[in-house]
Design an enzyme around this catalytic site. Structure first.
Site, PDB file in Angstrom:
ATOM      1  N   LYS A 165       0.841  -1.203   0.000  1.00 44.08           N
ATOM      2  CA  LYS A 165       0.000   0.000   0.000  1.00 44.08           C
ATOM      3  C   LYS A 165       0.880   1.259   0.000  1.00 44.08           C
ATOM      4  O   LYS A 165       0.637   2.207  -0.751  1.00 44.08           O
ATOM      5  CB  LYS A 165      -0.931   0.000   1.228  1.00 44.08           C
ATOM      6  CG  LYS A 165      -2.017  -1.057   1.137  1.00 44.08           C
ATOM      7  CD  LYS A 165      -2.783  -1.261   2.457  1.00 44.08           C
ATOM      8  CE  LYS A 165      -3.734  -2.445   2.321  1.00 44.08           C
ATOM      9  NZ  LYS A 165      -4.449  -2.773   3.559  1.00 44.08           N
ATOM     10  N   GLN A 208      -4.258  -1.453   9.745  1.00 46.16           N
ATOM     11  CA  GLN A 208      -4.215  -2.787   9.143  1.00 46.16           C
ATOM     12  C   GLN A 208      -4.790  -3.818  10.119  1.00 46.16           C
ATOM     13  O   GLN A 208      -4.446  -3.841  11.299  1.00 46.16           O
ATOM     14  CB  GLN A 208      -2.755  -3.135   8.774  1.00 46.16           C
ATOM     15  CG  GLN A 208      -2.601  -4.437   8.017  1.00 46.16           C
ATOM     16  CD  GLN A 208      -3.264  -4.428   6.633  1.00 46.16           C
ATOM     17  OE1 GLN A 208      -3.372  -3.381   5.990  1.00 46.16           O
ATOM     18  NE2 GLN A 208      -3.723  -5.577   6.183  1.00 46.16           N
ATOM     19  N   ASP A 242     -10.906   2.989   4.398  1.00 46.50           N
ATOM     20  CA  ASP A 242     -11.258   1.570   4.293  1.00 46.50           C
ATOM     21  C   ASP A 242     -12.782   1.394   4.240  1.00 46.50           C
ATOM     22  O   ASP A 242     -13.270   0.335   3.853  1.00 46.50           O
ATOM     23  CB  ASP A 242     -10.745   0.809   5.527  1.00 46.50           C
ATOM     24  CG  ASP A 242      -9.474   0.024   5.258  1.00 46.50           C
ATOM     25  OD1 ASP A 242      -9.281  -0.410   4.115  1.00 46.50           O
ATOM     26  OD2 ASP A 242      -8.695  -0.167   6.215  1.00 46.50           O
TER      27      ASP A 242
END
Ligand code: GUN
Length: 285
Positions: free
Chosen positions: A53, A97, A120
């Protein structure tokens, strides 16, 4: 029937061309999009995902700020880092994460992220906005899957979509998006009886379980579109998905390979959400 292998990497490159243009326009007015990525602990899989990412951000001109914390960080300290990033105007997106260590309440952490920076799309406000058909940020994997289907001109309206896996990250949000696009949706989970009776009906089959070989050629409808979200390490130590590709080949109409299918699009959509957040920040000024 020849099965088309969908090239998610090529599609992600097209997305990056568009994003670079949008980033150039933002930079012309003094704004550089910024993404904060928080990694807790030492999981090697999470480290790889985060590295990918961050690398993608660097490639297209998004500033990425990676913050690593030890496995034993206390929850309140992690929350304080998120509150700090919520206030930081150079940061347009915050990603924590997952999974987090067991002593940390994941729900609390996700809810701490300002929903305007929740790239997200995991927090309750964003899940609710998605469910009611007004998404602010679509979760990245479902968003990427919808782009893949659109790019291949797959008809969704009136189709039978079967989703295997009911997670908050993939299964539930992709079900909402497919429903809103006019599919008749079935969500299967680990308790589903006679899974094959469902998967066999699918015009579009989306599998997000994390079990290699979970779906094979005997479980699919000829011509079906197969979207494989699994990322597993097979017995040969190679990365593989949840669908047994050799056995579905020449039965399925389309399949996304692993690697090179959904994965690159997930990252491309994360960066899309980050750029969109930066663009919105101007309008809010
Ligand atoms: N872990 C597995 N997939 C994801 C994802 O899409 N976002 C985050 N934050 N963590 C994950």
């Amino acid at each position: 029937m020849e099965t088309k292998i969908i090239d998610g990497l090529a599609l992600s490159k097209q997305v990056y061309v568009d994003l670079k243009n949008r980033i150039r326009k933002l930079k012309n007015i003094g704004i550089t999009p910024g993404l904060a990525v928080i990694l807790v602990g030492e999981s090697s899989a999470s480290q790889i995902y985060v590295r990918n990412k961050v690398k993608a951000c660097e490639k297209i001109g998004i500033i990425s700020k990676q913050e690593n914390y030890q496995e034993n960080i206390v929850e309140s300290e992690l929350l304080n880092h998120i509150y700090r990033l919520n206030k930081d105007t150079s940061i347009n997106g915050i990603l924590v994460q997952l999974p987090l260590p067991k002593h940390i309440d994941t729900h609390k952490v996700i809810e701490a992220i300002d929903h305007n920076k929740d790239v997200d799309g995991f927090n309750v406000i964003n899940a609710g906005l998605l469910m009611t058909g007004n998404p602010l940020f679509c979760p990245c994997t479902p968003y990427g899957i919808m782009q893949i289907l659109k790019n291949e001109n797959i008809n969704i309206r009136g189709s039978e979509a079967v989703i295997v896996g009911a997670s908050n990250i993939v299964g539930k949000p992709i079900a909402m998006l497919m429903l809103q696009a006019g599919a008749t949706v079935t969500i299967c989970n680990s308790k589903t009886k006679d899974l094959k009776s469902h998967t066999k009906r699918a015009d579009i089959l989306i599998v997000a379980v994390g079990k290699p070989g979970m779906i094979n050629g005997s479980m699919i409808k000829p011509g079906a579109v197969l979207i494989d979200v699994g990322i597993n390490r097979g017995l040969d130590n190679k990365i593989c998905g949840d669908i047994d590709l050799p056995s579905v080949k020449d039965i399925a109409g389309y399949i996304t390979p692993v690697p090179g299918g959904v994965g690159p699009m997930t990252i491309a959509m994360l960066l899309t959400n980050t750029v969109e957040s930066a663009e919105r920040s101007i309008k809010d000024q």
